[in-house]
Design a protein around this motif. Structure first.
Motif, PDB file in Angstrom:
ATOM      1  N   PHE A 192      -1.113   0.659  16.902  1.00  0.00           N
ATOM      2  CA  PHE A 192      -0.441   0.315  15.589  1.00  0.00           C
ATOM      3  C   PHE A 192       0.659   0.763  14.747  1.00  0.00           C
ATOM      4  CE2 PHE A 192      -4.819   0.532  14.908  1.00  0.00           C
ATOM      5  CZ  PHE A 192      -4.266   1.071  13.616  1.00  0.00           C
ATOM      6  N   LEU A 193       0.315   1.964  14.802  1.00  0.00           N
ATOM      7  CA  LEU A 193       0.554   2.890  13.758  1.00  0.00           C
ATOM      8  C   LEU A 193       2.187   3.249  14.161  1.00  0.00           C
ATOM      9  CD1 LEU A 193      -2.284   5.249  12.397  1.00  0.00           C
ATOM     10  CD2 LEU A 193      -0.603   2.816  10.943  1.00  0.00           C
ATOM     11  N   ALA A 194       2.653   2.522  14.744  1.00  0.00           N
ATOM     12  CA  ALA A 194       4.792   2.440  15.347  1.00  0.00           C
ATOM     13  C   ALA A 194       5.176   1.306  13.934  1.00  0.00           C
ATOM     14  CB  ALA A 194       4.167   2.302  16.794  1.00  0.00           C
ATOM     15  N   PRO A 195       5.603   1.860  13.142  1.00  0.00           N
ATOM     16  CA  PRO A 195       5.627   3.139  12.468  1.00  0.00           C
ATOM     17  C   PRO A 195       4.829   2.746  11.496  1.00  0.00           C
ATOM     18  CG  PRO A 195       8.050   2.294  11.389  1.00  0.00           C
ATOM     19  CD  PRO A 195       7.357   1.058  13.042  1.00  0.00           C
ATOM     20  N   CYS A 196       4.545   4.038  11.411  1.00  0.00           N
ATOM     21  CA  CYS A 196       3.034   4.046  10.422  1.00  0.00           C
ATOM     22  C   CYS A 196       3.688   3.773   9.289  1.00  0.00           C
ATOM     23  CB  CYS A 196       2.176   5.689  10.197  1.00  0.00           C
ATOM     24  SG  CYS A 196       1.125   5.437   8.592  1.00  0.00           S
ATOM     25  N   LYS A 240       1.020  12.781  16.690  1.00  0.00           N
ATOM     26  CA  LYS A 240       1.503  11.105  16.654  1.00  0.00           C
ATOM     27  C   LYS A 240       2.712  10.881  15.391  1.00  0.00           C
ATOM     28  CE  LYS A 240      -0.090   8.927  21.096  1.00  0.00           C
ATOM     29  NZ  LYS A 240      -1.010   8.514  21.489  1.00  0.00           N
ATOM     30  N   LEU A 241       1.131  10.729  14.916  1.00  0.00           N
ATOM     31  CA  LEU A 241       2.166  10.550  13.127  1.00  0.00           C
ATOM     32  C   LEU A 241       3.230  11.555  12.896  1.00  0.00           C
ATOM     33  CD1 LEU A 241      -1.245   9.418  11.352  1.00  0.00           C
ATOM     34  CD2 LEU A 241       0.415   7.545  12.443  1.00  0.00           C
ATOM     35  N   HIS A 242       3.466  12.902  13.142  1.00  0.00           N
ATOM     36  CA  HIS A 242       3.799  13.561  12.824  1.00  0.00           C
ATOM     37  C   HIS A 242       5.688  13.097  13.214  1.00  0.00           C
ATOM     38  CE1 HIS A 242       1.411  15.957  10.022  1.00  0.00           C
ATOM     39  NE2 HIS A 242       1.456  16.312  10.813  1.00  0.00           N
ATOM     40  N   GLU A 243       5.627  12.525  14.322  1.00  0.00           N
ATOM     41  CA  GLU A 243       6.859  12.126  15.178  1.00  0.00           C
ATOM     42  C   GLU A 243       7.519  11.072  13.989  1.00  0.00           C
ATOM     43  OE1 GLU A 243       5.720  11.600  18.958  1.00  0.00           O
ATOM     44  OE2 GLU A 243       4.934  13.965  19.212  1.00  0.00           O
ATOM     45  N   GLN A 244       7.121  10.463  13.247  1.00  0.00           N
ATOM     46  CA  GLN A 244       7.639   9.484  12.639  1.00  0.00           C
ATOM     47  C   GLN A 244       8.341  10.191  11.732  1.00  0.00           C
ATOM     48  OE1 GLN A 244       5.052   6.172  12.034  1.00  0.00           O
ATOM     49  NE2 GLN A 244       4.004   6.189  13.919  1.00  0.00           N
ATOM     50  N   LYS A 245       9.467   9.137  10.921  1.00  0.00           N
ATOM     51  CA  LYS A 245      10.347   9.898  10.337  1.00  0.00           C
ATOM     52  C   LYS A 245       9.801   8.453   8.866  1.00  0.00           C
ATOM     53  CE  LYS A 245      14.299  11.475  12.843  1.00  0.00           C
ATOM     54  NZ  LYS A 245      12.981  11.803  14.322  1.00  0.00           N
ATOM     55  N   GLY A 246       9.997   9.068   7.673  1.00  0.00           N
ATOM     56  CA  GLY A 246      10.297   8.717   6.736  1.00  0.00           C
ATOM     57  C   GLY A 246       8.891   8.530   5.718  1.00  0.00           C
ATOM     58  N   ILE A 247       8.062   9.453   6.587  1.00  0.00           N
ATOM     59  CA  ILE A 247       6.700   9.951   5.755  1.00  0.00           C
ATOM     60  C   ILE A 247       5.972  10.797   6.129  1.00  0.00           C
ATOM     61  CG2 ILE A 247       5.902   7.333   6.105  1.00  0.00           C
ATOM     62  CD1 ILE A 247       4.107   8.224   8.515  1.00  0.00           C
ATOM     63  N   THR A 248       5.407  11.213   4.932  1.00  0.00           N
ATOM     64  CA  THR A 248       5.032  12.807   5.889  1.00  0.00           C
ATOM     65  C   THR A 248       3.400  12.075   5.701  1.00  0.00           C
ATOM     66  OG1 THR A 248       6.066  13.525   4.029  1.00  0.00           O
ATOM     67  CG2 THR A 248       4.474  14.687   4.094  1.00  0.00           C
ATOM     68  N   ILE A 249       2.720  13.308   6.830  1.00  0.00           N
ATOM     69  CA  ILE A 249       1.530  12.854   7.045  1.00  0.00           C
ATOM     70  C   ILE A 249       0.711  14.549   6.971  1.00  0.00           C
ATOM     71  CG2 ILE A 249      -0.222  12.271   9.170  1.00  0.00           C
ATOM     72  CD1 ILE A 249       1.038   9.735   7.953  1.00  0.00           C
ATOM     73  N   THR A 250      -0.385  14.364   5.722  1.00  0.00           N
ATOM     74  CA  THR A 250      -1.388  15.591   5.188  1.00  0.00           C
ATOM     75  C   THR A 250      -2.198  15.334   6.307  1.00  0.00           C
ATOM     76  OG1 THR A 250       0.413  15.517   3.405  1.00  0.00           O
ATOM     77  CG2 THR A 250      -1.710  16.996   3.742  1.00  0.00           C
ATOM     78  N   HIS A 251      -2.819  16.096   6.934  1.00  0.00           N
ATOM     79  CA  HIS A 251      -3.705  17.253   7.847  1.00  0.00           C
ATOM     80  C   HIS A 251      -4.289  17.977   7.404  1.00  0.00           C
ATOM     81  CE1 HIS A 251      -6.158  18.064  12.126  1.00  0.00           C
ATOM     82  NE2 HIS A 251      -6.664  17.330  11.009  1.00  0.00           N
ATOM     83  N   THR A 252      -5.536  18.016   7.362  1.00  0.00           N
ATOM     84  CA  THR A 252      -7.058  18.552   6.039  1.00  0.00           C
ATOM     85  C   THR A 252      -7.949  18.961   7.161  1.00  0.00           C
ATOM     86  OG1 THR A 252      -5.818  18.464   4.449  1.00  0.00           O
ATOM     87  CG2 THR A 252      -8.628  19.628   4.668  1.00  0.00           C
ATOM     88  N   GLU A 253      -8.998  20.109   7.476  1.00  0.00           N
ATOM     89  CA  GLU A 253      -9.706  20.435   9.020  1.00  0.00           C
ATOM     90  C   GLU A 253     -10.700  21.374   7.864  1.00  0.00           C
ATOM     91  OE1 GLU A 253      -9.247  19.848  13.180  1.00  0.00           O
ATOM     92  OE2 GLU A 253      -8.883  22.180  13.291  1.00  0.00           O
ATOM     93  N   ILE A 254     -11.313  20.840   8.133  1.00  0.00           N
ATOM     94  CA  ILE A 254     -12.656  21.444   7.033  1.00  0.00           C
ATOM     95  C   ILE A 254     -13.383  21.883   7.789  1.00  0.00           C
ATOM     96  CG2 ILE A 254     -15.087  21.246   6.007  1.00  0.00           C
ATOM     97  CD1 ILE A 254     -13.440  19.110   4.321  1.00  0.00           C
ATOM     98  N   GLU A 255     -13.759  23.754   8.363  1.00  0.00           N
ATOM     99  CA  GLU A 255     -14.470  24.719   8.428  1.00  0.00           C
ATOM    100  C   GLU A 255     -15.516  24.157   9.209  1.00  0.00           C
ATOM    101  OE1 GLU A 255     -14.589  26.490  11.756  1.00  0.00           O
ATOM    102  OE2 GLU A 255     -12.808  26.453  11.353  1.00  0.00           O
ATOM    103  N   GLY A 256     -16.263  23.827   9.872  1.00  0.00           N
ATOM    104  CA  GLY A 256     -17.446  23.446  10.286  1.00  0.00           C
ATOM    105  C   GLY A 256     -18.231  21.743   9.677  1.00  0.00           C
ATOM    106  N   ALA A 257     -17.828  21.432   9.270  1.00  0.00           N
ATOM    107  CA  ALA A 257     -17.872  20.074   8.745  1.00  0.00           C
ATOM    108  C   ALA A 257     -18.620  19.245  10.010  1.00  0.00           C
ATOM    109  CB  ALA A 257     -17.067  19.160   7.830  1.00  0.00           C
ATOM    110  N   ILE A 306       0.944  -1.033   0.300  1.00  0.00           N
ATOM    111  CA  ILE A 306       0.410  -0.256   0.261  1.00  0.00           C
ATOM    112  C   ILE A 306       1.075   0.987  -0.363  1.00  0.00           C
ATOM    113  CG2 ILE A 306      -1.371   1.355   0.916  1.00  0.00           C
ATOM    114  CD1 ILE A 306      -2.711  -1.392   2.499  1.00  0.00           C
ATOM    115  N   THR A 307       0.780   1.920  -1.352  1.00  0.00           N
ATOM    116  CA  THR A 307       1.933   3.245  -1.216  1.00  0.00           C
ATOM    117  C   THR A 307       1.321   4.773  -0.680  1.00  0.00           C
ATOM    118  OG1 THR A 307       0.684   3.095  -3.398  1.00  0.00           O
ATOM    119  CG2 THR A 307       2.814   2.369  -3.248  1.00  0.00           C
ATOM    120  N   GLY A 308       0.033   4.615  -0.813  1.00  0.00           N
ATOM    121  CA  GLY A 308      -1.363   5.695  -0.136  1.00  0.00           C
ATOM    122  C   GLY A 308      -2.325   5.774   0.913  1.00  0.00           C
ATOM    123  N   PHE A 309      -2.303   6.432   1.716  1.00  0.00           N
ATOM    124  CA  PHE A 309      -4.320   5.920   2.454  1.00  0.00           C
ATOM    125  C   PHE A 309      -4.906   7.294   2.394  1.00  0.00           C
ATOM    126  CE2 PHE A 309      -1.315   7.314   5.919  1.00  0.00           C
ATOM    127  CZ  PHE A 309      -2.100   8.233   6.732  1.00  0.00           C
TER     128      PHE A 309
END
Length: 217
Positions: free
Chosen positions: A141-145, A171-188, A124-127
């Motif tokens: 369990f996402l250690a490491p993701c 917690k995911l941001h602390e892990q090396k070798g991956i990039t977690i993008t976080h998007t929050e939608i205002e009001g949703a 799996i290359t992306g989620f």
């Protein structure tokens, strides 16, 4: 879109399969929310993500977990549902052995299952993890993701409160070798009722297209 029935760990599983003409098209499975709270593969978030991935050139499969719709078996606290997801991915891969990339997308309970599947399946290359219920389930369990992905949630989500999503993402941001993008939608809210659905799907589209472009360079 063709209806499919494929073998699962506890009997037949019911799905919707939407192939591409290209034999090496990337593949994606889409996982639905909690079976005991009305979650099915026809949930609006799941349905819209399915079509968004198909428009981006993916061969896509969404399916009903055990005990939902025409899928056999009964609810199994997430343990059996993870096995269902693995069977669905096996089925999708068997039909598309030359796929260039493999993605998993899940909504709510499906996001929790999808992120567990990541840990089992290195291909799996992306989620995409939409409104992950970090307040209800343990994500340690996402250690490491193992792969980079997008976490997306609404600021007015009362089912999976934003503060718990922030804790998970930090917690995911602390892990090396991956990039977690976080998007929050205002009001949703949790289900991205209108007018938020199009905005959420737009973020998914932008993120996945960017990742595909980066992978082809």
């Amino acid at each position: 879109m063709p209806e499919v029935i494929f073998p699962g760990p506890e009997g037949r599983l019911e799905g919707r399969y939407h192939p591409q003409r290209a034999k090496d098209a990337p593949i994606a499975i889409i996982l639905h929310p909690h079976p005991q709270f009305g979650g099915t593969m026809n949930n609006k978030v799941v349905y819209n993500m399915h079509y968004a991935f198909h428009k981006m050139g993916f061969t896509v499969l969404r399916f009903n977990f055990r005990g939902v719709g025409r899928s056999q078996g009964e609810y199994d606290q997430g343990i059996g549902e993870l096995s269902d997801a693995a069977s669905a991915l096996d089925y999708l891969q068997s039909l598309n052995p030359n796929a260039k990339h493999c993605w998993v997308a899940g909504f709510s309970f499906g996001a929790w299952i999808g992120m567990q599947l990541l840990m089992r399946r290195p291909e799996i290359t992306g989620f995409i993890s939409v409104a992950p219920p970090a307040n209800m389930y343990d994500f340690s369990f996402l250690a490491p993701c193992p792969s980079s992905g997008l976490v997306i949630n609404g600021t007015a989500d009362r089912v999976a409160p934003p503060k718990d999503t922030h804790t998970l993402v930090n917690k995911l941001h602390e892990q090396k070798g991956i990039t977690i993008t976080h998007t929050e939608i205002e009001g949703a809210g949790h289900f991205f009722e209108e007018p938020y659905m199009d905005e959420m799907i737009g973020h998914v589209d932008t993120y996945v297209r960017r990742r595909l472009t980066e992978n082809t360079r």
